[in-house]
Scaffold this active site. Structure first.
Site, PDB file in Angstrom:
ATOM      1  CD  GLU A  17       0.711  -1.670   7.991  1.00 26.28           C
ATOM      2  OE1 GLU A  17       0.245  -0.866   8.997  1.00 26.28           O
ATOM      3  OE2 GLU A  17       1.035  -1.101   6.938  1.00 26.28           O
ATOM      4  CG  ASP A  59       0.283  -4.376   1.880  1.00 25.30           C
ATOM      5  OD1 ASP A  59       0.429  -4.903   2.962  1.00 25.30           O
ATOM      6  OD2 ASP A  59       1.161  -2.992   2.244  1.00 25.30           O
ATOM      7  CG  ASP A  73      -0.488   0.022   2.604  1.00 26.95           C
ATOM      8  OD1 ASP A  73       0.754  -0.027   2.747  1.00 26.95           O
ATOM      9  OD2 ASP A  73      -1.205  -0.006   3.627  1.00 26.95           O
ATOM     10  CB  SER A  74       4.685   1.844  -0.102  1.00 25.44           C
ATOM     11  OG  SER A  74       4.796   0.609  -0.865  1.00 25.44           O
ATOM     12  CE  LYS A 130       3.344  -5.915   3.792  1.00 21.61           C
ATOM     13  NZ  LYS A 130       2.611  -4.925   4.613  1.00 21.61           N
ATOM     14  CD  GLU A 149       7.947  -0.164   7.464  1.00 19.37           C
ATOM     15  OE1 GLU A 149       6.905  -0.980   7.122  1.00 19.37           O
ATOM     16  OE2 GLU A 149       8.184   0.741   7.106  1.00 19.37           O
TER      17      GLU A 149
HETATM   18  O1  KIV Z   1       3.464  -1.271   1.608  1.00 19.69           O
HETATM   19  C1  KIV Z   1       4.677  -1.579   1.449  1.00 19.69           C
HETATM   20  O2  KIV Z   1       5.416  -1.212   0.536  1.00 19.69           O
HETATM   21  C2  KIV Z   1       5.113  -2.163   2.733  1.00 19.69           C
HETATM   22  C3  KIV Z   1       6.516  -2.573   2.584  1.00 19.69           C
HETATM   23  C4  KIV Z   1       7.233  -1.322   3.018  1.00 19.69           C
HETATM   24  C5  KIV Z   1       6.803  -3.820   3.790  1.00 19.69           C
HETATM   25  O3  KIV Z   1       4.419  -2.659   3.620  1.00 19.69           O
END
Ligand code: KIV
Length: 283
Positions: free
Chosen positions: A115, A83, A44-45, A113, A182
């Site tokens: 959090e 994510d 989600d970056s 993924k 992280e």
């Molecule tokens: O969103 C992302 O790119 C991430 C990584 C930094 C692990 O969660």
């Protein structure tokens, strides 16, 4: 055949370091896979590095699905981990199943993924029970940056570090196939890595994790706003792009682009016939 969660776990058992990298679109996914990355994260970056938001909070399921689909279209061998964006899994485990399910069924990812540590364990268990592989993510979890008061290294006191150890173990017990660590001290990441049987994937967590993950734009110098301390730039694409575009502007101004090889031409006879036809129709 794409990389499986069993293969990633086997890499830890063999002591082989795992290189994970983000990708967000078709060409980046193709290049990343061609270079040999076994696990691609559509993080989600993308909210920051692709969409220009100042955090990952505004990213929606629809944003993620759009980008995950493009990455899946660009790959055949890499495992694609999608994510789960903010509020797509925190309110209830039913939400989590529905949204994680969309990532697999609609977008074509192989895993998701999310959090959070101990408080997310029940959700991870529910997802894995319905057949959705989950990668955990603890430490500096960007979706909680407002709660942390910024993007700060986590686990710096003994009690905060002990909580992160419990978080990692709870995720493993709940069935996560791997955990991203992280923004935690390298010594703590080493301890967690040693205690877990599933692979740890570090970002800003030192060299002792089973693998590393980096953001595509950070490692390639392709994000103009800033480069995080944990990122090493292996290229400076921003400079390459600026130089190339300046060259293009200069050649357009000078009339040297397009050259003959970038154009098609018409035979002299066709041109003659064209002019004759125009003269007839205009008389
Ligand atoms: O969103 C992302 O790119 C991430 C990584 C930094 C692990 O969660």
């Amino acid at each position: 055949m794409r990389t499986t969660i069993n293969q990633v776990q086997e890499m830890k058992r063999r002591g082989e370091r795992i290189a994970m990298l983000t990708a967000y679109d078709y060409p980046s996914a193709r290049f990343v896979e061609a270079a040999g990355v076994p696990m691609i994260l559509v993080g989600d970056s993308l909210g920051m590095v692709v969409l220009g938001y100042s955090s990952t909070i505004p990213v929606t399921m629809d944003d993620m699905i759009h980008h995950v689909k493009a990455v899946v279209r660009g790959t055949q061998k890499s495992m694609v981990v999608a994510d789960l964006p903010f509020l797509s899994y925190q309110a209830s485990s039913d939400d989590a199943v529905r949204n994680a399910g969309r990532m697999l069924q609609e977008a074509g990812a192989q895993a998701v993924k999310l959090e959070g540590g101990e408080p997310m364990a029940a959700t991870v268990r529910r997802l894995t029970q319905v057949g959705i592989p989950v990668q955990g993510h603890i430490g500096l979890t960007p979706q909680s940056a407002n709660q942390f008061g910024g993007y700060r290294v986590q686990g710096k006191t003994a009690s905060a570090a002990a909580q992160l150890v419990r978080d990692a173990e709870a995720l493993q017990t709940a069935g996560a196939f791997s955990v991203v660590l992280e923004g935690v001290p390298a010594e703590l990441a080493a301890l967690i890595t040693q205690r877990l049987t599933i692979p740890t994937i570090g970002i800003g967590a030192g060299p002792h994790c089973d693998g590393q993950v980096q953001v595509f734009h950070d490692m390639l110098g392709y994000y103009p706003d800033f480069t995080p301390r944990h990122a090493k730039q292996y290229a400076h694409l921003g400079d390459v792009i600026k130089q190339a575009v300046a060259g293009y502007i200069a050649e357009v101004a000078a009339g040297s682009f397009p050259a003959t090889e970038h154009s098609t031409s018409m035979s002299a006879e066709t041109m003659e016939a064209l002019l004759a036809e125009l003269a007839t129709s205009e008389s």
